[in-house]
Structure formats: structure tokens, C-alpha cells
Design a protein around this motif. Structure first.
Motif, PDB file in Angstrom:
ATOM      1  N   THR A 151      39.700  28.444  96.467  1.00 36.62           N
ATOM      2  CA  THR A 151      38.838  28.927  95.385  1.00 36.62           C
ATOM      3  C   THR A 151      38.163  27.751  94.698  1.00 36.62           C
ATOM      4  N   GLN A 152      36.933  27.976  94.272  1.00 35.20           N
ATOM      5  CA  GLN A 152      36.233  26.953  93.494  1.00 35.20           C
ATOM      6  C   GLN A 152      36.786  26.903  92.077  1.00 35.20           C
ATOM      7  N   ILE A 185      42.504  24.704  94.940  1.00 40.41           N
ATOM      8  CA  ILE A 185      41.342  24.736  94.052  1.00 40.41           C
ATOM      9  C   ILE A 185      40.452  23.543  94.384  1.00 40.41           C
ATOM     10  N   GLN A 217      44.808  30.744  99.821  1.00 36.62           N
ATOM     11  CA  GLN A 217      43.611  31.110  99.057  1.00 36.62           C
ATOM     12  C   GLN A 217      42.906  29.831  98.642  1.00 36.62           C
ATOM     13  N   LEU A 235      47.653  28.152  97.032  1.00 35.07           N
ATOM     14  CA  LEU A 235      46.388  28.183  96.304  1.00 35.07           C
ATOM     15  C   LEU A 235      45.784  26.778  96.272  1.00 35.07           C
ATOM     16  N   GLN A 244      36.717  29.642  88.989  1.00 35.89           N
ATOM     17  CA  GLN A 244      36.711  31.017  89.473  1.00 35.89           C
ATOM     18  C   GLN A 244      38.029  31.702  89.153  1.00 35.89           C
ATOM     19  N   VAL A 299      41.161  34.093  90.276  1.00 39.55           N
ATOM     20  CA  VAL A 299      41.883  34.370  91.510  1.00 39.55           C
ATOM     21  C   VAL A 299      43.004  35.363  91.203  1.00 39.55           C
ATOM     22  N   THR A 303      40.278  29.040  87.143  1.00 39.84           N
ATOM     23  CA  THR A 303      41.171  28.094  87.791  1.00 39.84           C
ATOM     24  C   THR A 303      40.772  26.646  87.514  1.00 39.84           C
TER      25      THR A 303
END
Lengths: 112, 113
Positions: free
Chosen positions: A13-14, A111, A11, A109, A17, A19, A82
Motif C-alpha cells: 500500500t502507498q 508501506i 498487502q 503489510l 492510504q 488498508v 498508513t
């Protein structure tokens, strides 16, 4: 042999954000766990869950984290906002009474 | 919580028997000893668990002396695919509590052709 399954496997993600990491524990298991492993470091306990409530949580599991068992099969970990330092492998585990924990293969994950 | 100490790394040739020893001097009466294996980018995989004496399953044996202050994981005839990190963990097992696992740094086993 039954397995713990986790989705997604990766995953991205910015920062800032939300999650949600998903886990399907082994079907007759009663105890559920989340762990994380930052690259090159130890596996760290985050939270344990039994009878629809958190049993124990570590210092890492702050207000940004939450867990839920929304139905009879899924167990989710949500990170509300995050941070870069949340980048890690997140492992779900489950067990039956008096049995060892069985782990999934994790969600990586990342980021940005 | 009982602290465990195990070697950081070990090398072995294919086909050899490998013994990894773990020290847990402060083990409590109701603590079990459990070993997990972890490959890169995978979750820890349960290998074996014991309380005292010797336990054997299809992949490993676990030797626990009478004082239970240490334990030895024995892997017979290792192959290249046994290259992994091996964790020794100590904790209560028969309880219905959370039984959270606290991992150390483990032993990185490298099997050499």
C-alpha cells in the motif's frame, strides 16, 4: 483442526492510504486479538475485542487504527492513513473462554 | 505482569532432547505458563500450557517446580523442523478478561543435522 485464517497474505500500500486486514477467527471463539511484529522484533499486542467492543488496547493502537466484527465470522483491522512505520506482519488471534489463543499466519503489510 | 527471562539462543543436534528454561520470579497466584513456537513468516503456534507440576502432550512436556518461579519446556528427540523461536509467556488464564499476550524475545532454537 480449525484454524484462524487471514487475508491477504501480503498487502502492498502507498503511504497515506487506508488498508483493511481481514481475519476469520475459529468459529466458536469469543475473544479476538490483533498483534503485529515488525521485522526482526517482538510480537506486540495491539488490541483485544470481546462482545462487540474493544476490551483493551496498547499505546500502538492509536486513532489511526480501528477494529470491527462486521458479521458473525469476520474480524477486521483498519489502518486509516498508513505510515512507513506501519510496515509489519499483522497477526490475528482468537480463543474460547479459558483456552489459549490461536494465531493466524499473518498478513505482511508493506508501506511504500 | 510477570516478566520472563529465557536464553536468547540454543543449538542442538537432531535426535537430542532439548530443554528450554524460563524464569518468571514474579509469577502471580492465578498466572498460567504457556509456550508458543514461531517459524519465520508464520504466526505463533500454541505448544503447551500448565499451572504446576508436569504437563505432557503429543509434542512436548512442561515441568514446573513447586515454587513456580521457573518452567522448563522439554522437546523430545528434536528434528530439523523444530528449528524455530520458542516463547514462554505468563499470565492469567482462568479469567474471562482479555488475557492479552506479551511476548518477549524468545529462544531461537537451531537444530543441527
Amino acid at each position: 483442526e480449525p484454524e484462524v485464517t487471514q487475508t491477504p497474505s501480503h498487502q502492498v500500500t502507498q503511504m497515506g492510504q487506508e488498508v483493511i486486514l481481514r481475519c476469520v477467527p475459529i468459529s466458536n471463539h469469543l475473544y479476538f486479538y490483533w498483534y503485529r511484529q515488525i521485522l526482526g522484533q517482538k510480537v506486540e499486542f495491539l488490541v483485544s475485542f470481546y462482545n462487540n467492543e474493544i476490551s483493551e488496547k496498547s499505546e500502538i493502537f492509536d486513532d489511526q487504527f480501528s477494529v470491527e466484527r462486521p458479521d458473525g465470522s469476520n474480524f477486521t483491522l483498519k489502518i486509516r492513513s498508513t505510515k512507513l512505520e506501519d510496515s509489519a506482519m499483522y497477526f490475528c488471534a482468537s480463543r474460547h473462554t479459558n483456552q489459549p489463543q490461536h494465531f493466524g499466519d499473518g498478513t505482511r503489510l508493506s508501506i511504500l | 505482569l510477570a516478566k520472563t527471562t529465557q536464553p536468547i539462543s540454543m543449538d542442538s543436534y537432531e535426535g537430542q532432547e532439548v530443554n528450554i528454561t524460563c524464569s518468571h520470579n514474579n509469577i502471580a497466584t492465578n498466572d498460567y505458563i504457556t509456550w508458543y513456537q514461531q517459524f519465520p513468516s508464520q504466526g505463533p503456534r500454541f505448544i503447551i500450557q500448565g499451572y504446576k507440576t508436569k504437563v505432557t502432550n503429543e509434542v512436548a512436556s512442561l515441568f514446573i517446580p513447586a515454587d513456580r518461579k521457573s518452567s522448563t519446556l522439554s522437546l523430545p528427540r528434536v528434528s530439523l523442523s523444530d528449528t524455530a523461536v520458542y516463547y514462554c509467556l505468563v499470565g492469567g488464564w482462568g479469567q474471562t478478561g482479555a488475557n492479552n499476550l506479551f511476548f518477549g524475545t524468545g529462544t531461537r532454537l537451531t537444530v543441527i543435522p
